[in-house]
Scaffold this active site. Structure first.
Site, PDB file in Angstrom:
ATOM      1  N   GLY A  14       0.847  -1.210   0.000  1.00 34.75           N
ATOM      2  CA  GLY A  14       0.000   0.000   0.000  1.00 34.75           C
ATOM      3  C   GLY A  14       0.873   1.246   0.000  1.00 34.75           C
ATOM      4  N   ASP A 130      -0.111   2.088   8.419  1.00 27.66           N
ATOM      5  CA  ASP A 130      -0.631   1.272   9.528  1.00 27.66           C
ATOM      6  C   ASP A 130       0.250   1.344  10.782  1.00 27.66           C
ATOM      7  OD1 ASP A 130      -2.528   0.477   7.670  1.00 27.66           O
ATOM      8  OD2 ASP A 130      -1.389  -1.299   7.083  1.00 27.66           O
ATOM      9  N   ARG A 165     -26.417  14.272  16.345  1.00 29.15           N
ATOM     10  CA  ARG A 165     -26.261  12.879  15.922  1.00 29.15           C
ATOM     11  C   ARG A 165     -24.950  12.275  16.421  1.00 29.15           C
ATOM     12  NH1 ARG A 165     -27.331  13.974   9.599  1.00 29.15           N
ATOM     13  NH2 ARG A 165     -29.600  13.739   9.568  1.00 29.15           N
ATOM     14  N   GLY A 188     -11.825  13.946  20.226  1.00 32.49           N
ATOM     15  CA  GLY A 188     -12.798  13.908  21.324  1.00 32.49           C
ATOM     16  C   GLY A 188     -13.874  12.860  21.129  1.00 32.49           C
TER      17      GLY A 188
HETATM   18  O1  F6P Z   1      -1.451  -1.438   4.509  1.00 38.59           O
HETATM   19  C1  F6P Z   1      -1.999  -0.223   4.114  1.00 38.59           C
HETATM   20  C2  F6P Z   1      -3.481  -0.360   3.877  1.00 38.59           C
HETATM   21  O2  F6P Z   1      -3.978   0.910   3.510  1.00 38.59           O
HETATM   22  C3  F6P Z   1      -4.288  -0.904   5.040  1.00 38.59           C
HETATM   23  O3  F6P Z   1      -4.558   0.070   6.025  1.00 38.59           O
HETATM   24  C4  F6P Z   1      -5.507  -1.390   4.324  1.00 38.59           C
HETATM   25  O4  F6P Z   1      -6.145  -2.411   5.044  1.00 38.59           O
HETATM   26  C5  F6P Z   1      -4.963  -1.911   3.025  1.00 38.59           C
HETATM   27  O5  F6P Z   1      -3.717  -1.260   2.824  1.00 38.59           O
HETATM   28  C6  F6P Z   1      -5.866  -1.667   1.827  1.00 38.59           C
HETATM   29  O6  F6P Z   1      -5.298  -2.243   0.715  1.00 38.59           O
HETATM   30  P1  F6P Z   1      -5.716  -1.919  -0.791  1.00 38.59           P
HETATM   31  O7  F6P Z   1      -5.083  -0.626  -1.171  1.00 38.59           O
HETATM   32  O8  F6P Z   1      -5.155  -3.062  -1.551  1.00 38.59           O
HETATM   33  O9  F6P Z   1      -7.196  -1.819  -0.830  1.00 38.59           O
END
Ligand code: F6P
Length: 354
Positions: A14, A130, A165, A188
């Site tokens: 990612g 992450d 809400r 918050g």
């Molecule tokens: O590892 C980075 C991340 O953005 C995670 O937070 C997420 O679960 C995943 O990659 C999403 O992956 P993709 O871009 O393949 O949908």
């Protein structure tokens, strides 16, 4: 110093804000030591499919402030096969790459180990929003992702307040609750669901009802994605049913992965990218660059991955038996510190919701 003539740099998995800053740091550091740099396009798939191009100082000019990655990225299954790996090694030989800097998360580091084991010195740089790489306290992209999350949540908060809400907001994190818990505190929120800590739904509903009776109008509940057996959209409906407070659901998804990197991410990327090249220049391989106690260090990738598996519950501490006592103590400290962080953050959030 090792005789290094050419290195490759790639981004994989990612994307994360700050990857470009890391590419720039790798390129400029290498060039300043007289080492040529090649950009590998689309992560490991660029090695498998021979998509490689030279990078000059001008090519990386001004990219430090841009989100995403100019080298593109991919999750490449073919690279995991013997055939794919052979093609990747062939490409490394074709371009005479003496080393590679691989920027990404734990999947990227597994690939880095495979390359190192086949004689291509490779160093990993942690880049993932992450922040789930156990060996490093910080991974590039995390700060920007959290800032993007809080910007979005603040906006949801405005409309929640106007309408009286609740908004349940799901944020990315791939089974790591760092983005969720810190943005919950920063915005918050009245509650936050993360995989690292138990969550008492009934207590949340009681608290919300009590706060509503006390005059509170808007509520934010943050949920980290991919919590096993937990559907955040369903949870939003349950919040409404259980509290009587009208509740909307929002999934921030990939929004938190884009955008210009923050100062923290740019500077960390500069430090880590530069350090990775220096390790290659010293003849090192199979390392991951880490941040610990505000210092940039390196750790053997195998050890880093063992720490990761222990932290994520995929292995128990016996997996450390083959390592010296010093490494065992280091990994125990890292894993304990990560766990303590989530405990402390959860307590802090609870203390602030009254
Ligand atoms: O590892 C980075 C991340 O953005 C995670 O937070 C997420 O679960 C995943 O990659 C999403 O992956 P993709 O871009 O393949 O949908």
């Amino acid at each position: 110093m090792a005789q290094l003539k050419r290195i490759g740099v790639l981004t994989s998995g990612g994307d994360a804000p700050g990857m470009n800053s890391a590419i720039r740091a790798v390129t400029r550091t290498a060039l300043s030591y007289g080492v040529e740099v090649f950009g590998i396009l689309g992560g490991y798939s660029g090695l498998v499919n021979d998509k490689v191009r030279p990078l000059t100082a001008r090519d990386v000019s001004g990219i430090e402030s841009i989100g995403g990655t100019i080298l593109y990225t991919d999750r490449c299954d073919e690279f995991k096969t013997e055939e794919g790996m052979a093609k990747a090694i062939e490409t490394c030989k074709k371009y005479q790459l003496d080393g590679i800097v691989a920027c990404g998360g734990d999947g990227t580091f597994r690939g880095a180990t495979d390359l190192s084991n086949r004689g291509i010195p490779t160093i990993g740089v942690p880049c993932t929003i992450d922040n789930d790489i156990a060996s490093s306290e910080y991974s590039i992209g995390y700060d920007t992702a959290m800032n993007t999350a809080i910007e979005a949540i603040d906006k949801l908060r405005d409309t929640c307040e106007s309408h009286g809400r609740c908004n349940v907001v799901e944020v990315m994190g791939n089974k790591a609750g760092g983005i969720a818990i810190q943005s919950a505190i920063a915005c918050g929120a009245v509650g936050c669901v993360i995989v690292e800590r138990p969550f008492d739904e009934e207590a949340l509903y009681e608290k919300m009802k009590h706060l509503r009776a006390d005059g509170k109008r808007g509520f934010i509940v943050v949920v980290s994605e991919m919590i096993p057996f937990y559907a955040s959209e369903e949870f939003a409906k349950k919040v409404e049913e259980s509290t009587g407070i009208e509740t909307r659901f929002a999934r921030l998804a990939h929004v938190v992965r884009g955008g210009n990197p923050s100062l923290r991410d740019r500077v960390t990327a500069a430090k880590m990218g530069s350090e990775a090249v220096k390790e290659l220049l010293c003849g090192k391989t199979n390392l991951v660059i880490c941040e610990r106690d505000n210092k940039i260090l390196s750790l053997d990738i195998n050890l880093a991955q063992t720490a990761d598996r222990i932290y994520k519950g995929k292995d128990d501490f016996k997996a450390m038996n083959k390592y010296p006592e010093e490494d065992k103590a280091r990994i125990r400290k890292i894993v304990d510190a990560k766990k303590k962080f989530f405990k402390d953050m959860t307590v802090l959030l609870a203390d602030l919701t009254c």
